[in-house]
Design a protein around this motif. Sequence first.
Motif, PDB file in Angstrom:
ATOM      1  N   LEU A  64       0.820  -1.209   0.000  1.00 41.68           N
ATOM      2  CA  LEU A  64       0.000   0.000   0.000  1.00 41.68           C
ATOM      3  C   LEU A  64       0.855   1.260   0.000  1.00 41.68           C
ATOM      4  O   LEU A  64       0.458   2.272  -0.577  1.00 41.68           O
ATOM      5  CB  LEU A  64      -0.963  -0.018   1.186  1.00 41.68           C
ATOM      6  CG  LEU A  64      -2.038  -1.115   1.140  1.00 41.68           C
ATOM      7  CD1 LEU A  64      -2.864  -1.116   2.417  1.00 41.68           C
ATOM      8  CD2 LEU A  64      -2.928  -0.972  -0.084  1.00 41.68           C
ATOM      9  N   GLU A  65       2.038   1.205   0.632  1.00 45.00           N
ATOM     10  CA  GLU A  65       2.948   2.355   0.609  1.00 45.00           C
ATOM     11  C   GLU A  65       3.413   2.638  -0.817  1.00 45.00           C
ATOM     12  O   GLU A  65       3.501   3.792  -1.230  1.00 45.00           O
ATOM     13  CB  GLU A  65       4.145   2.106   1.518  1.00 45.00           C
ATOM     14  CG  GLU A  65       3.810   2.190   2.992  1.00 45.00           C
ATOM     15  CD  GLU A  65       5.017   1.888   3.878  1.00 45.00           C
ATOM     16  OE1 GLU A  65       6.164   2.035   3.407  1.00 45.00           O
ATOM     17  OE2 GLU A  65       4.793   1.513   5.031  1.00 45.00           O
ATOM     18  N   GLY A  97     -29.089  -1.780  -6.500  1.00 51.56           N
ATOM     19  CA  GLY A  97     -28.048  -2.513  -7.198  1.00 51.56           C
ATOM     20  C   GLY A  97     -27.037  -3.015  -6.181  1.00 51.56           C
ATOM     21  O   GLY A  97     -27.305  -3.065  -4.987  1.00 51.56           O
ATOM     22  N   THR A  98     -25.884  -3.361  -6.653  1.00 46.56           N
ATOM     23  CA  THR A  98     -24.856  -3.922  -5.786  1.00 46.56           C
ATOM     24  C   THR A  98     -23.613  -3.044  -5.824  1.00 46.56           C
ATOM     25  O   THR A  98     -23.059  -2.795  -6.887  1.00 46.56           O
ATOM     26  CB  THR A  98     -24.484  -5.344  -6.254  1.00 46.56           C
ATOM     27  OG1 THR A  98     -25.643  -6.144  -6.244  1.00 46.56           O
ATOM     28  CG2 THR A  98     -23.447  -5.954  -5.339  1.00 46.56           C
ATOM     29  N   ILE A  99     -23.205  -2.566  -4.661  1.00 47.89           N
ATOM     30  CA  ILE A  99     -21.933  -1.852  -4.536  1.00 47.89           C
ATOM     31  C   ILE A  99     -21.064  -2.634  -3.555  1.00 47.89           C
ATOM     32  O   ILE A  99     -21.451  -2.859  -2.417  1.00 47.89           O
ATOM     33  CB  ILE A  99     -22.115  -0.406  -4.046  1.00 47.89           C
ATOM     34  CG1 ILE A  99     -22.867   0.411  -5.090  1.00 47.89           C
ATOM     35  CG2 ILE A  99     -20.759   0.229  -3.761  1.00 47.89           C
ATOM     36  CD1 ILE A  99     -23.110   1.850  -4.701  1.00 47.89           C
ATOM     37  N   VAL A 100     -19.913  -3.051  -4.033  1.00 47.33           N
ATOM     38  CA  VAL A 100     -18.962  -3.795  -3.214  1.00 47.33           C
ATOM     39  C   VAL A 100     -17.860  -2.833  -2.778  1.00 47.33           C
ATOM     40  O   VAL A 100     -17.342  -2.071  -3.593  1.00 47.33           O
ATOM     41  CB  VAL A 100     -18.362  -4.974  -4.009  1.00 47.33           C
ATOM     42  CG1 VAL A 100     -17.277  -5.674  -3.215  1.00 47.33           C
ATOM     43  CG2 VAL A 100     -19.451  -5.957  -4.407  1.00 47.33           C
ATOM     44  N   LEU A 101     -17.538  -2.866  -1.495  1.00 51.74           N
ATOM     45  CA  LEU A 101     -16.466  -2.036  -0.950  1.00 51.74           C
ATOM     46  C   LEU A 101     -15.231  -2.898  -0.724  1.00 51.74           C
ATOM     47  O   LEU A 101     -15.322  -3.980  -0.141  1.00 51.74           O
ATOM     48  CB  LEU A 101     -16.904  -1.406   0.371  1.00 51.74           C
ATOM     49  CG  LEU A 101     -18.169  -0.553   0.356  1.00 51.74           C
ATOM     50  CD1 LEU A 101     -18.453  -0.010   1.751  1.00 51.74           C
ATOM     51  CD2 LEU A 101     -18.066   0.573  -0.650  1.00 51.74           C
ATOM     52  N   VAL A 102     -14.081  -2.409  -1.181  1.00 52.39           N
ATOM     53  CA  VAL A 102     -12.812  -3.112  -0.987  1.00 52.39           C
ATOM     54  C   VAL A 102     -11.858  -2.132  -0.324  1.00 52.39           C
ATOM     55  O   VAL A 102     -11.502  -1.103  -0.910  1.00 52.39           O
ATOM     56  CB  VAL A 102     -12.228  -3.603  -2.326  1.00 52.39           C
ATOM     57  CG1 VAL A 102     -10.872  -4.271  -2.107  1.00 52.39           C
ATOM     58  CG2 VAL A 102     -13.196  -4.544  -3.035  1.00 52.39           C
ATOM     59  N   ASP A 103     -11.444  -2.448   0.916  1.00 50.69           N
ATOM     60  CA  ASP A 103     -10.517  -1.573   1.634  1.00 50.69           C
ATOM     61  C   ASP A 103      -9.067  -1.961   1.333  1.00 50.69           C
ATOM     62  O   ASP A 103      -8.806  -2.935   0.616  1.00 50.69           O
ATOM     63  CB  ASP A 103     -10.809  -1.567   3.131  1.00 50.69           C
ATOM     64  CG  ASP A 103     -10.572  -2.907   3.811  1.00 50.69           C
ATOM     65  OD1 ASP A 103      -9.896  -3.793   3.239  1.00 50.69           O
ATOM     66  OD2 ASP A 103     -11.072  -3.080   4.936  1.00 50.69           O
ATOM     67  N   ALA A 151      -4.442  -8.080  -0.132  1.00 52.24           N
ATOM     68  CA  ALA A 151      -4.620  -9.539  -0.142  1.00 52.24           C
ATOM     69  C   ALA A 151      -5.017 -10.024  -1.538  1.00 52.24           C
ATOM     70  O   ALA A 151      -4.493 -11.040  -2.022  1.00 52.24           O
ATOM     71  CB  ALA A 151      -5.662  -9.953   0.894  1.00 52.24           C
ATOM     72  N   LEU A 152      -5.926  -9.317  -2.188  1.00 52.90           N
ATOM     73  CA  LEU A 152      -6.350  -9.699  -3.540  1.00 52.90           C
ATOM     74  C   LEU A 152      -5.193  -9.597  -4.524  1.00 52.90           C
ATOM     75  O   LEU A 152      -5.030 -10.457  -5.401  1.00 52.90           O
ATOM     76  CB  LEU A 152      -7.521  -8.828  -4.003  1.00 52.90           C
ATOM     77  CG  LEU A 152      -8.856  -9.085  -3.313  1.00 52.90           C
ATOM     78  CD1 LEU A 152      -9.874  -7.997  -3.678  1.00 52.90           C
ATOM     79  CD2 LEU A 152      -9.404 -10.468  -3.666  1.00 52.90           C
ATOM     80  N   VAL A 184      -0.820  -9.672  -8.796  1.00 55.03           N
ATOM     81  CA  VAL A 184      -0.747  -8.327  -9.369  1.00 55.03           C
ATOM     82  C   VAL A 184       0.194  -7.488  -8.507  1.00 55.03           C
ATOM     83  O   VAL A 184      -0.051  -7.291  -7.328  1.00 55.03           O
ATOM     84  CB  VAL A 184      -2.148  -7.673  -9.447  1.00 55.03           C
ATOM     85  CG1 VAL A 184      -2.046  -6.228  -9.927  1.00 55.03           C
ATOM     86  CG2 VAL A 184      -3.061  -8.480 -10.351  1.00 55.03           C
ATOM     87  N   GLY A 185       1.296  -7.047  -9.096  1.00 55.17           N
ATOM     88  CA  GLY A 185       2.272  -6.239  -8.372  1.00 55.17           C
ATOM     89  C   GLY A 185       3.187  -7.043  -7.467  1.00 55.17           C
ATOM     90  O   GLY A 185       3.928  -6.472  -6.686  1.00 55.17           O
ATOM     91  N   VAL A 186       3.140  -8.360  -7.586  1.00 55.31           N
ATOM     92  CA  VAL A 186       4.002  -9.235  -6.784  1.00 55.31           C
ATOM     93  C   VAL A 186       4.575 -10.324  -7.689  1.00 55.31           C
ATOM     94  O   VAL A 186       4.016 -10.647  -8.722  1.00 55.31           O
ATOM     95  CB  VAL A 186       3.244  -9.904  -5.605  1.00 55.31           C
ATOM     96  CG1 VAL A 186       2.754  -8.866  -4.621  1.00 55.31           C
ATOM     97  CG2 VAL A 186       2.118 -10.768  -6.084  1.00 55.31           C
TER      98      VAL A 186
END
Length: 149
Positions: free
Chosen positions: A2-3, A110-116, A122-123, A129-131
């Motif tokens: 994240l940094e 509708g559907t709104i999914v939140l991803v913190d 983790a995803l 992706v990026g690893v």
Amino acid sequence: MLENIGRSPPEFFEKLVLELLHTMGYGTSRSDLQRVGGSGDGGIDGIISLDRLGLEKVYIEAKRWRNTVGSPEIHGFMGAFQLQSASKGVFITTSSFTKDAKQAAAKARGTIVLVDGEQLAALMMDHGVGVNHKALQVPKVDSDYFEDG
């Protein structure tokens, strides 16, 4: 992770989010990913067509923030989402969501999914992706080799 995202330009984050969602199986090809972020984006940073004809779409909002995302941002996304007559949306942030933001998303038509940020990292790791994934070799004695001797 994240940094590193925090040090990158906002455009990079928008592309990263689309790449991650595509890697997770959203969109039939790379051409189904559309980055629309930037000034005047109307609260939508990306669109993914789920089918070849573009009949079903997922609208994306990507916030590269340190502060928590509150209900005003979710309401803004909901407004942009509804102007598009959309039924599916994903709001991804590098930070976290307030309780009010989560409640607002749960009430959306509708559907709104939140991803913190934690789930995002983790995803990214799970989907490469990026690893870089490095295989670890663990030696094991081949007992058949010694029986033939």
